[in-house]
Design a protein around this motif. Structure first.
Motif, PDB file in Angstrom:
ATOM      1  N   ARG A 173      19.028  29.990  -5.197  1.00 33.14           N
ATOM      2  CA  ARG A 173      20.444  30.297  -5.408  1.00 33.14           C
ATOM      3  C   ARG A 173      21.109  29.191  -6.226  1.00 33.14           C
ATOM      4  NH1 ARG A 173      23.290  33.346  -5.378  1.00 33.14           N
ATOM      5  NH2 ARG A 173      24.749  33.459  -3.660  1.00 33.14           N
ATOM      6  N   VAL A 174      20.805  27.931  -5.886  1.00 31.61           N
ATOM      7  CA  VAL A 174      21.402  26.818  -6.625  1.00 31.61           C
ATOM      8  C   VAL A 174      20.860  26.797  -8.058  1.00 31.61           C
ATOM      9  CG1 VAL A 174      21.653  24.320  -6.728  1.00 31.61           C
ATOM     10  CG2 VAL A 174      21.761  25.476  -4.533  1.00 31.61           C
ATOM     11  N   ASP A 175      19.589  27.207  -8.216  1.00 32.02           N
ATOM     12  CA  ASP A 175      18.997  27.235  -9.551  1.00 32.02           C
ATOM     13  C   ASP A 175      19.571  28.328 -10.434  1.00 32.02           C
ATOM     14  OD1 ASP A 175      17.396  25.063  -9.380  1.00 32.02           O
ATOM     15  OD2 ASP A 175      15.588  26.133  -8.806  1.00 32.02           O
ATOM     16  N   GLY A 176      20.473  29.120  -9.878  1.00 29.47           N
ATOM     17  CA  GLY A 176      21.158  30.100 -10.711  1.00 29.47           C
ATOM     18  C   GLY A 176      20.736  31.530 -10.476  1.00 29.47           C
TER      19      GLY A 176
ATOM     20  N   LYS B  48      26.553  20.733   1.062  1.00 24.72           N
ATOM     21  CA  LYS B  48      26.392  22.183   0.898  1.00 24.72           C
ATOM     22  C   LYS B  48      27.712  22.830   0.495  1.00 24.72           C
ATOM     23  CE  LYS B  48      22.478  22.740   3.936  1.00 24.72           C
ATOM     24  NZ  LYS B  48      22.175  22.775   5.363  1.00 24.72           N
ATOM     25  N   VAL B  51      28.008  22.251  -3.268  1.00 23.53           N
ATOM     26  CA  VAL B  51      27.126  23.077  -4.102  1.00 23.53           C
ATOM     27  C   VAL B  51      27.401  24.566  -3.903  1.00 23.53           C
ATOM     28  CG1 VAL B  51      25.169  23.373  -2.544  1.00 23.53           C
ATOM     29  CG2 VAL B  51      24.779  23.186  -4.991  1.00 23.53           C
ATOM     30  N   LEU B  53      26.680  26.401  -1.000  1.00 28.48           N
ATOM     31  CA  LEU B  53      25.854  27.096  -0.013  1.00 28.48           C
ATOM     32  C   LEU B  53      26.616  27.321   1.287  1.00 28.48           C
ATOM     33  CD1 LEU B  53      22.448  25.310  -0.626  1.00 28.48           C
ATOM     34  CD2 LEU B  53      22.981  27.681  -1.117  1.00 28.48           C
ATOM     35  N   ASP B  72      30.245  31.315  -6.515  1.00 28.28           N
ATOM     36  CA  ASP B  72      28.867  31.421  -6.045  1.00 28.28           C
ATOM     37  C   ASP B  72      28.065  30.191  -6.518  1.00 28.28           C
ATOM     38  OD1 ASP B  72      27.050  33.754  -4.918  1.00 28.28           O
ATOM     39  OD2 ASP B  72      25.894  32.656  -6.405  1.00 28.28           O
ATOM     40  N   PRO B  73      27.101  29.745  -5.710  1.00 33.14           N
ATOM     41  CA  PRO B  73      26.335  28.557  -6.128  1.00 33.14           C
ATOM     42  C   PRO B  73      25.707  28.700  -7.514  1.00 33.14           C
ATOM     43  CG  PRO B  73      25.446  29.525  -4.090  1.00 33.14           C
ATOM     44  CD  PRO B  73      26.749  30.176  -4.356  1.00 33.14           C
ATOM     45  N   LYS B  74      25.304  29.915  -7.883  1.00 31.72           N
ATOM     46  CA  LYS B  74      24.618  30.068  -9.164  1.00 31.72           C
ATOM     47  C   LYS B  74      25.551  29.820 -10.338  1.00 31.72           C
ATOM     48  CE  LYS B  74      25.143  35.101  -9.406  1.00 31.72           C
ATOM     49  NZ  LYS B  74      26.185  35.209 -10.415  1.00 31.72           N
ATOM     50  N   MET B  78      25.294  23.260 -10.799  1.00 31.75           N
ATOM     51  CA  MET B  78      24.913  22.027 -10.114  1.00 31.75           C
ATOM     52  C   MET B  78      23.442  22.151  -9.752  1.00 31.75           C
ATOM     53  SD  MET B  78      28.009  21.352  -7.553  1.00 31.75           S
ATOM     54  CE  MET B  78      29.668  21.068  -8.118  1.00 31.75           C
ATOM     55  N   MET B  80      20.362  20.843  -7.162  1.00 29.18           N
ATOM     56  CA  MET B  80      20.212  20.209  -5.864  1.00 29.18           C
ATOM     57  C   MET B  80      18.742  19.882  -5.618  1.00 29.18           C
ATOM     58  SD  MET B  80      21.906  21.439  -2.351  1.00 29.18           S
ATOM     59  CE  MET B  80      21.446  20.766  -0.772  1.00 29.18           C
ATOM     60  N   PHE B  99      12.040  27.737 -14.133  1.00 29.38           N
ATOM     61  CA  PHE B  99      12.695  28.827 -13.398  1.00 29.38           C
ATOM     62  C   PHE B  99      14.219  28.879 -13.587  1.00 29.38           C
ATOM     63  CE2 PHE B  99      14.273  30.617  -9.292  1.00 29.38           C
ATOM     64  CZ  PHE B  99      13.817  31.910  -9.476  1.00 29.38           C
ATOM     65  N   PRO B 100      14.924  27.744 -13.375  1.00 26.45           N
ATOM     66  CA  PRO B 100      16.385  27.812 -13.569  1.00 26.45           C
ATOM     67  C   PRO B 100      16.768  28.147 -15.007  1.00 26.45           C
ATOM     68  CG  PRO B 100      15.684  25.577 -12.982  1.00 26.45           C
ATOM     69  CD  PRO B 100      14.501  26.457 -12.832  1.00 26.45           C
ATOM     70  N   LEU B 103      16.360  31.884 -15.576  1.00 32.78           N
ATOM     71  CA  LEU B 103      17.486  32.610 -14.971  1.00 32.78           C
ATOM     72  C   LEU B 103      18.725  32.498 -15.856  1.00 32.78           C
ATOM     73  CD1 LEU B 103      17.055  31.584 -11.245  1.00 32.78           C
ATOM     74  CD2 LEU B 103      16.702  33.837 -12.223  1.00 32.78           C
ATOM     75  N   LYS B 105      18.634  32.573 -18.901  1.00 36.93           N
ATOM     76  CA  LYS B 105      18.295  33.362 -20.096  1.00 36.93           C
ATOM     77  C   LYS B 105      18.255  32.514 -21.372  1.00 36.93           C
ATOM     78  CE  LYS B 105      19.290  37.898 -18.451  1.00 36.93           C
ATOM     79  NZ  LYS B 105      19.860  37.626 -17.122  1.00 36.93           N
ATOM     80  N   ARG B 151      18.173  21.367 -16.341  1.00 43.07           N
ATOM     81  CA  ARG B 151      19.326  22.243 -16.566  1.00 43.07           C
ATOM     82  C   ARG B 151      20.495  21.526 -17.205  1.00 43.07           C
ATOM     83  NH1 ARG B 151      20.825  24.420 -11.011  1.00 43.07           N
ATOM     84  NH2 ARG B 151      22.404  25.480 -12.234  1.00 43.07           N
TER      85      ARG B 151
END
Lengths: 278, 386
Positions: A173-176, B48, B51, B53, B72-74, B78, B80, B99-100, B103, B105, B151
């Protein structure tokens, strides 16, 4: 432990395992033997066929109802499995990860469905399906199969989801990732062994079911193999279709073995190793 | 790159426990900010909330002037690093770091370039095709860092990132983290329960206790001018010694000796303040034999001597009343409080001191180096530097 006793241990477990294996597979071997005997030799009281013949296999496939039943079986079992596992995945994830009222109630209710004797619902279901037009159709079998396999699938999957560290969802979730992306890219791949386990269980249930298939179908439109085998007839009314039944049974066992073998390779224990800590 | 502002942030859990009391905090752009406190003090909850959560019960969070409280965290940009690292076990190191970016793109060329850059910074080049299970603890830690830095986020949030490493690696990674943070210049919030980590790493430190910030300041400020008895006891190793004392005119009567009240304090204490708690850092004791004419000389019965090469720590007992506020504090800080009626104190003396276990040692107290705390509230009474 002394070396002598450990040798004895090994022997004991090996012999025990062998015994169970023989006990379980003997009927299967017998059916295989029957399916390969020529019609005349069926009652010759020999375990090993004196002469091999494929005539029963030819016979089952010449009859139109068997290929239709195989097609029905494959379709109905596959759709039931896919839908049941997909629904169970979402349900199990919600039960494990979300705090909401009635979590325990849902798990308990699911379990009580599994305890319900299927034969008790056959009568009402028969009438209901006829009214709704679901009698002798694919959905008419898929629905009860899903109902009776969902509890098992939910329980299996929630056990697997519970093993996945919650930090991984949070990290995603934090990673987006959106909640759905986190679920699809991180949780589902890690729960794959559980998904395949549930899929195998559901598939076998749907594939082997006789009760619903016999009661809720009437023609080649939806009749599955276990039901179809029961409607086999011999070449004359004085002859039992033993050879054909044996051949058909062997044919329908093959897909199940294939499914298990294929999925089993995916069930790798310890897939989550290395996610957290040392 | 961003300044993070917490405005009256409060968190109450559904069961009624207050995890974070109303808190105001400003984390400046580019600084390495530490949240430190004993377990259960709300430091992780605060992280949390930053960020996303956890949602605060009340209050507002602003990042670079923009309110992000309900975001939303996304969408907070940030990164973590979790205490457990939370690496995705089914992905290789490269896939973990990409991965990040996937996401977000980014195009594949950009992703490859960023992963390569991060791998170079963290010396992960040869490990890129491995799965997390095949990595050591320190390597996993670096991958978790890598996943954060690819990121180019607005802020790094680190939740006890070193606590799963062994002692030697922890010290090494601590230095590496500090260097990395200085190099990238990204605002970083670092949560730890280890005061040594906090003191060595932080630009500024916030000490938390029971969901409440006790003091915010640089390591030096916290060490030299603790705002209250909790901060004084939490910061510093070995911990500060606390003894009950009485003020009698211009004299301070300690259980083992008496010293003149420092000049700076005389005017400031109200007349009715008589009972106080005195805090003395171990280095504020001196070997009476080595320093001529010091105040408050007393003889200490030496119990244990710890020789650390450059330092010599002497543990000794003092007869004193140990109950009340002092006892409660020592329990909370998990200090070795000593047994009923006796206080256990530590003094740091020069390594040339001839001291033996079971023997006696003449010690004196530096009157300018003592801190006075209110016996009831635990707040600082003097505000002069120690």
């Amino acid at each position: 432990m002394k070396p002598g006793s450990s040798l004895l241990d090994t022997l004991f477990w090996r012999a025990g395992g062998l015994l169970v294996l023989v006990y379980a597979l003997l009927p299967v071997a017998w059916i295989l033997s029957l399916s390969l005997k020529p019609a005349a030799d069926l009652n010759d009281k020999h375990f090993v066929p004196g002469e091999l013949s494929l005539e029963h296999y030819q016979a089952v496939f010449v009859d139109a109802q068997f290929p239709a039943a195989v097609w029905n079986s494959i379709g109905i079992a596959a759709i039931s499995t896919a839908l049941s596992v997909l629904l169970a995945m979402f349900a199990a994830y919600a039960i494990v990860r979300l705090r909401f009222r009635g979590r325990a109630l849902i798990l308990g209710a699911a379990l009580s469905i599994a305890m319900f004797p299927p034969v008790a619902v056959i009568g009402p279901l028969f009438n209901l399906w006829r009214t709704l037009g679901l009698y002798d159709t694919w959905p008419g079998l898929i629905l009860p199969y899903m109902t009776f396999t969902l509890p098992l699938a939910i329980w299996t999957l929630s056990a697997f989801f519970r093993e996945i560290p919650w930090d991984l969802d949070k990290a995603a979730r934090v990673d987006g990732a959106t909640p759905l992306q986190a679920f699809r890219h991180v949780i589902v791949p890690l729960a794959a062994p559980g998904v395949f386990t549930a899929a195998i269980l559901v598939f076998i249930f749907a594939w082997n079911d006789f009760l619903f298939a016999a009661a809720l179908t009437s023609t080649n439109d939806a009749r599955t193999v276990p039901a179809a085998i029961a409607f086999f007839t011999g070449s004359s009314r004085f002859e039992l279709p033993t050879g054909s039944i044996a051949a058909a049974s062997v044919v329908v066992t093959v897909p199940v073995i294939l499914v298990v073998l294929v999925f089993q390779r995916r069930i790798v224990a310890g897939l989550t190793a290395g996610a957290v800590k040392g | 790159m961003a300044e993070i502002v917490l405005d009256r942030i409060e968190k109450r859990f559904a069961d009624g426990t207050q995890a974070v009391r109303p808190t105001d905090l400003t984390i400046r752009d580019g600084e390495l900010f530490i949240l430190v406190g004993p377990s259960g003090c709300g430091k992780s909850t605060l992280l949390k909330i930053i960020v996303g959560l956890e949602r605060p019960t009340a209050g507002e969070i602003r990042v670079a002037g923009e309110a992000v409280t309900g975001r939303d965290p996304k969408d907070r940009n940030m990164a973590m690093v979790f205490q457990s690292y939370a690496l995705y076990p089914h992905m290789t190191v490269r896939e973990n770091m990409a991965f990040p970016l996937k996401l977000a793109k980014l195009n594949p060329a950009e992703i490859a370039a960023r992963v390569k850059e991060a791998a170079e910074i963290l010396e992960l080049g040869e490990l890129l095709e491995r799965k997390p299970a095949a990595l050591s603890g320190g390597q996993r830690q670096r991958v978790a860092m890598g996943r954060a830095i690819v990121r180019h986020p607005a802020a790094f949030l680190l939740d006890e990132p070193l606590s799963n490493l062994d002692a030697k690696l922890r010290v090494q990674m601590r230095t590496e983290l500090a260097r990395l943070q200085r190099r990238l210049g990204t605002t970083t919030v670092y949560v730890t329960h280890d005061q040594t980590e906090a003191m060595t790493l932080g630009d500024r430190i916030a000490v938390l206790r029971k969901g409440e910030i006790q003091q915010v300041g640089s390591p030096r400020e916290l060490y030299q001018c603790p705002a209250n008895i909790f901060v004084a006891g939490f910061i510093g190793s070995p911990a500060m010694n606390f003894v009950p004392a009485e003020i009698d005119g211009d004299r301070l009567i300690l259980p083992m000796t008496e010293i003149p009240l420092p000049d700076a304090l005389r005017g400031r204490l109200s007349a009715r303040t008589r009972e106080v708690i005195v805090g003395i850092r171990p280095e504020r004791f001196t070997d009476a034999a080595r320093s001529g004419g010091c105040a408050g000389v007393f003889s200490a019965g030496v119990e244990v001597v710890e020789w650390l090469g450059a330092d010599l720590y002497v543990h000794f007992d003092v007869r004193a009343h140990t109950g009340g506020r002092l006892g409660a504090l020592q329990q909370e800080l998990e200090l070795d409080a000593g047994h009923a009626g006796r206080l256990r104190l530590v003094a740091r003396v020069g390594t040339d001191s001839r001291v033996q276990e079971g023997g006696a040692l003449g010690l004196c107290v530096d009157p300018g180096g003592v801190l006075l705390f209110d016996a009831e509230t635990g707040g600082r009474l003097d505000t002069g530097s120690a």
